[in-house]
Every structure is written in C-alpha cells, then in structure tokens.
Design a protein around this motif. Sequence first.
Motif, PDB file in Angstrom:
ATOM      1  N   ASP A  65       0.821  -1.215   0.000  1.00 19.81           N
ATOM      2  CA  ASP A  65       0.000   0.000   0.000  1.00 19.81           C
ATOM      3  C   ASP A  65       0.853   1.263   0.000  1.00 19.81           C
ATOM      4  OD1 ASP A  65      -2.271  -1.475  -0.028  1.00 19.81           O
ATOM      5  OD2 ASP A  65      -2.633  -1.359   2.132  1.00 19.81           O
ATOM      6  N   THR A  66       2.133   1.126   0.353  1.00 17.86           N
ATOM      7  CA  THR A  66       2.956   2.331   0.549  1.00 17.86           C
ATOM      8  C   THR A  66       4.101   2.467  -0.447  1.00 17.86           C
ATOM      9  OG1 THR A  66       4.344   1.166   2.140  1.00 17.86           O
ATOM     10  CG2 THR A  66       2.471   2.393   3.026  1.00 17.86           C
ATOM     11  N   GLY A  67       4.311   1.489  -1.287  1.00 17.41           N
ATOM     12  CA  GLY A  67       5.414   1.605  -2.236  1.00 17.41           C
ATOM     13  C   GLY A  67       5.656   0.297  -2.958  1.00 17.41           C
ATOM     14  N   THR A  68       6.811   0.215  -3.599  1.00 14.84           N
ATOM     15  CA  THR A  68       7.110  -0.944  -4.443  1.00 14.84           C
ATOM     16  C   THR A  68       8.539  -1.420  -4.235  1.00 14.84           C
ATOM     17  OG1 THR A  68       5.540  -0.181  -6.126  1.00 14.84           O
ATOM     18  CG2 THR A  68       7.191  -1.784  -6.826  1.00 14.84           C
ATOM     19  N   LEU A  69       8.654  -2.717  -4.055  1.00 10.86           N
ATOM     20  CA  LEU A  69       9.956  -3.370  -4.032  1.00 10.86           C
ATOM     21  C   LEU A  69      10.321  -3.703  -5.477  1.00 10.86           C
ATOM     22  CD1 LEU A  69      12.056  -4.507  -1.952  1.00 10.86           C
ATOM     23  CD2 LEU A  69      10.900  -6.715  -2.236  1.00 10.86           C
ATOM     24  N   TRP A 117      13.845  -0.009  -3.208  1.00 13.07           N
ATOM     25  CA  TRP A 117      12.518   0.369  -2.720  1.00 13.07           C
ATOM     26  C   TRP A 117      12.177   1.740  -3.267  1.00 13.07           C
ATOM     27  CZ3 TRP A 117       8.290  -1.500  -0.548  1.00 13.07           C
ATOM     28  CH2 TRP A 117       7.342  -0.597  -0.048  1.00 13.07           C
ATOM     29  N   THR A 118      10.934   1.899  -3.697  1.00 16.61           N
ATOM     30  CA  THR A 118      10.484   3.246  -4.054  1.00 16.61           C
ATOM     31  C   THR A 118       9.093   3.484  -3.484  1.00 16.61           C
ATOM     32  OG1 THR A 118      10.003   4.803  -5.824  1.00 16.61           O
ATOM     33  CG2 THR A 118       9.589   2.478  -6.302  1.00 16.61           C
ATOM     34  N   SER A 119       8.894   4.659  -2.941  1.00 17.06           N
ATOM     35  CA  SER A 119       7.582   5.024  -2.410  1.00 17.06           C
ATOM     36  C   SER A 119       6.722   5.697  -3.477  1.00 17.06           C
ATOM     37  CB  SER A 119       7.731   5.967  -1.206  1.00 17.06           C
ATOM     38  OG  SER A 119       8.481   5.323  -0.190  1.00 17.06           O
TER      39      SER A 119
END
Length: 271
Positions: A65-69, A117-119
């Motif tokens: 819900d908060t970002g992407t690996l 990681w990117t938000s």
Amino acid sequence: MPELPEVETTLRGISAHVLNSPISRINIRNAQLRWPVPADLASHLLNQSITQVRRRAKYLLLSTDTGTLIIHLGMSGSLRIVTPGIAYDKHDHVELCFANGKAMRLKDPRRFGAVLWTSDPAEEHPLLNHLGPEPLSDAFNADYLYPLSRKKNVAVKQFIMNSKIVVGIGNIYANEALFASGIHPQRAAGKISRQRYENLCIKCKQILEQAIAQGGTTLKDFVGGTGQPGYFKQELQVYGRSGQPCMQCSKPLKEVRLGNRSTVYCTHCQK
DNA sequence: CAGCGCCCCTGCCCGC
DNA sequence: TGCGGGCAGGGGCGCT
C-alpha cells in the motif's frame, strides 16, 4: 540471466506465495548487489502485505500500500519460494518471510541484480521511466519500430536489444528472433524494410511466448520461483550453436561479437 | 547526444 | 590435478 521469459516465469512462480500475506521477517544476508540493498527495507515492508506483483521489462515489481519493491535478477539472479529455516545457499542475499509460512529468497552469485525500494509509482523510478514498450504488447509493432529505425546505422541486433527501443529482448532471444526472421544481425537498423520489421515483431512475440510456455531457458542455473528449470533450451536454433549445422540449411552457423555480445547466425539463411 | 567500451562479480569450462 | 584465461543470460555509466 533471466531474460524476459525467465523473469515472467519467476513472476508466475512466486505470485501466489507472496501475495496478501503480511511480511513477518526480512533477512538481508548480503546487501551487496549492483547497488546496496536498502538497510531500511524492514521499515517499509514489515507487517505489510504485497498486494500486487507485476513485471516491467526485466524488473519485478512487488507493491504494498505504501510503495514498491523493485527486483532485478541481473545475469545470475533467481528467486525461490522455500520453507523458512532450510539451509541457505552460498549466494542467498535477501529473504522475505511471510505469515503464510513461506519465504522468498533472492540468490545472485554475480551480484549484478538489484533490490530497491520506491515510495513513488514504480514506473516513475529513474531505472524504469525511460523504457520502451513491452515486446508482447500491441504497442510493439512495425508502425512503431519501422519509423524509429530510419537513419539508424546501428546493427539491428543492438537496435532490438536497446531497452529504450523495446524492453526484454536479451542476447538469447535477439539471436533467435533474427534467425526466425531471416535477418542478418549486423544489418543496419535503418536499412530494413517495413515488411521485414513486421515479421520481426511477430517472431519476437512468438519466440518469447513460446519460451514463457516452456518455463524459460535454463542454460546453467536458472530456476523459476518454485525451483524448476526452463525447457526452452532445446528449442534454441542458433544461440550457443556456433559452428554447428543450421537447422534450416545445414551450413555451419557463424559467430561474431556485436556490442561485446556473442552473436550467432546463418550466413545463408539470414540476409 | 548517440554510440561505444568498460565494468560490476562469481563460476565454469577449456587448454596447457 | 592445478591454474590461468576467457567467457557467460544485463545494463548503468563515463567518455568521445
């Protein structure tokens, strides 16, 4: 490495196991990949669930819900679903443990891969925001490729391996698609007709889809998410067959280096 | 700015 | 059997 079919196979192999189960633990056993694995991964992922798993080019994108690996497998990376606690392999770098009792391990002996990681929306990440279309999408066709190729002197093989032009076509499948299309890999991209590009696009799609259906190509160590090798190697017509007879005309296949990558083709069947 | 090498790294295979 | 050299599925980056 993993080219597109191997990454797609990995995606399909891991999806059911990693989706919608809270991440209970993260083990970073060796943070050294192409870029360091972010030390604060746990702060983003712990107790979060992966709600979506997808692929863009050769990147695997696991979103919460908060970002992407963002995971890239480089030349030698693989992901495996295991039961936590079984012995690690020498080059297991990162492990995500899930509440469902499964764990996903990234193993990458050569360390050309990446875990980031990117938000922000993943497509906006600097590694992804300049990428060309997916080869299996409708956007990849002669209407797109032919005009782009005009006045380009670069060899067609390098042209289709350029991720700004089209993503996911690596060395194996570039060699195979050009053979299937009867196009000489060193021919200048700008000197190929629209009709031949149309055929090339079709052949790229066919070969990639066929490879995905076979679970990808295992040359040495690739395994899909559940540990199985790919079986497309037996379908390869030219890659790795330098000096051996062409499957169409029996003349020995020739090998040259193009952009530092081994390039195998038939001097008789590819013009 | 397009294009070309270089380089990151380990492992394996080949030839001596 | 040991060892040095070359090569491997990618792709970012720096230099020309």
